[in-house]
Design an enzyme around this catalytic site. Sequence first.
Site: not given
Length: 475
Positions: A77, A152, A176
Site C-alpha cells: 500500500k 483507504s 480502511s
Amino acid sequence: MAELHDLTALDQWQALQRGEFSPLELTEHYLARIERLNPELGAFVTVTADAARSRAAELQESGPGPAPIWGLPFADKDLEMRAGVPTGFGSRLFTGFVPPISDEIVEALDAAGGVSLGKTATPEFGLPSYTESLAGPPARNPWDTSRGSGGSSGGAAVAVASGMLPFAPGSDGGGSVRIPAAACGLVGLKPSRGRVPGGSALDSLAGLAVPGPLARTVSDAALLLDAMIAPNGYPADHHFALRAPASDGPFLASAVRGEGRFQLGVMTTSAWDDAYEITIAPEALQALDAAVAAFAAMGHGIEQTALEPDESYAPAFRTIWQAGAASIPAETPEQEELLEPLTRWLMHRGRALSARTLAEALKALATYERSLIRQLSRFDAVLTPALAMTPRPIGWYDAGDGERNFAQQVQYTPFTSMLNVSGLPAIVLPISETDAGLPMGVQLIGRPGGEATLLALGAQLERRVHWERRHPASW
C-alpha cells in the site's frame, strides 16, 4: 481453461511448492494482468516490474522453504515505505519521494517469501474512506467502474478483486481494510490491536491503525495474516502483542477447518447513531438477513442486540481524526497548495486543537473501548452490515466541505471505526449482490484476540455461499 489467477492464493502456494510453475512464471502472469487492467482501474500507482522479476528469480533459485507465502505476489500500500521505491502517500506533496528504508510490515512480508509488484493506490495520507486522490486516477470498482472502491486500501482491493494480485496487505485505521473489501466483494480482516508486530497500533494516536489482509477467500486472508504476524513462525518473544492473546498456531488452520458452533449477536446500531442520521439501505439489510439465515441454518445461536447510547464517541473520534492530520509536513503556502481541500481542512483543524481537548478525546475513547467490549462480551461474535449503503459513485463525496464530507463518510461506513477504537478484531465477508450486480457484505466482530473464531465462522459461511466463484466482468 483455468488461468493462474483463477486459483486461490492458497492453491497457488501449494502449486508453487509442488513445482507446477515457478515464482517467476507467476510473477510474469500477474505483471501482464496489471499491464492490461490497471490503466482502466487505477489499482497501482507504481509497478516495479524489474525488481519483482529479480526477486522472483532469487526465490526460484533458493527453492521453496518454510516461508509462509513463498513465491506469491503482493503489493505494498502506498502508505508504506519500501526502500528505493517511490512512496507518495497518496499526495502530490510527496511527488518524487524515494525512501532510503523500508517499513516493518514491508520487511515482514519480504521475510515471509512474498514478491512485491509495486505500490497500490490510497487516498491522501489514508485519511478518507474512498480512494480518489488528486495525485492519480481514482481506484475504480471492477464490478462497476463508475463506482468507487472505498478506502483507504482501495487500490489493494481493486487489484485483488480484478485478479491483478492473489491477495494484498492493507491498513485499517477506521475501516480502511474492511470498507474496500466490502465495496469490492472481498474478505477483509482487521486484526486485534497488537496482533501484527509491523504496525501494531500500540504506538499510534489512540491505537487505531493496524495492517490487515484483503483476499478472495477466508483461507487466503488467513494465509496473508500469518505472513504479516510472524514470517518465521510464532516466536515466543512476540512481545508486541500486548493487547491480543497469543495464538496457538497459524490462523490458516482455523480458516481451513472452519469448525465450531457459536453464539452470535446481530445488531444494526453503531457508535455514530447519537450524532448523525444513519439510514441503512435495503441492500445492506438484505445482506445481513442472508447471513443471519445462513448462520442459523448451520446451528449457531442468534440473538438481536443493540448498543447503549453514547454521546461522547462522535466528538472524540472527530478530534482524533483531525489531530492525526496536524503533523502533515506542509509548512509553507506552496506546500499547502499541494494538499487536497479535505486534507488542508483537517490539518488546520488538527493544529488548532488544544492539548486539553486532545487529552479529553483520548480519555473518552479509552472509556468507550471498555464499554464496547463489555457490551459485546456475552457473544462469541457480533454480526453487523459491512456498509450502510451500496458502493458509492466516484465523485459522490463533497471534496470542498470538510463537515459534509465527514458526515458522508460516517453515513456510508458507520460500523467500522468503533472497532479500531476498541482494538477488537473484525472481518468483512461478501455475502450477496444487489440487483445491479454490486457486492454487499457483512461484518463479524470478534472478542479481543478472537481472529480464529472469525476465520472459522467465515469459512463456514464461504462454504455455504461460495463467493469465491463470483468475478467481475474484467476477470
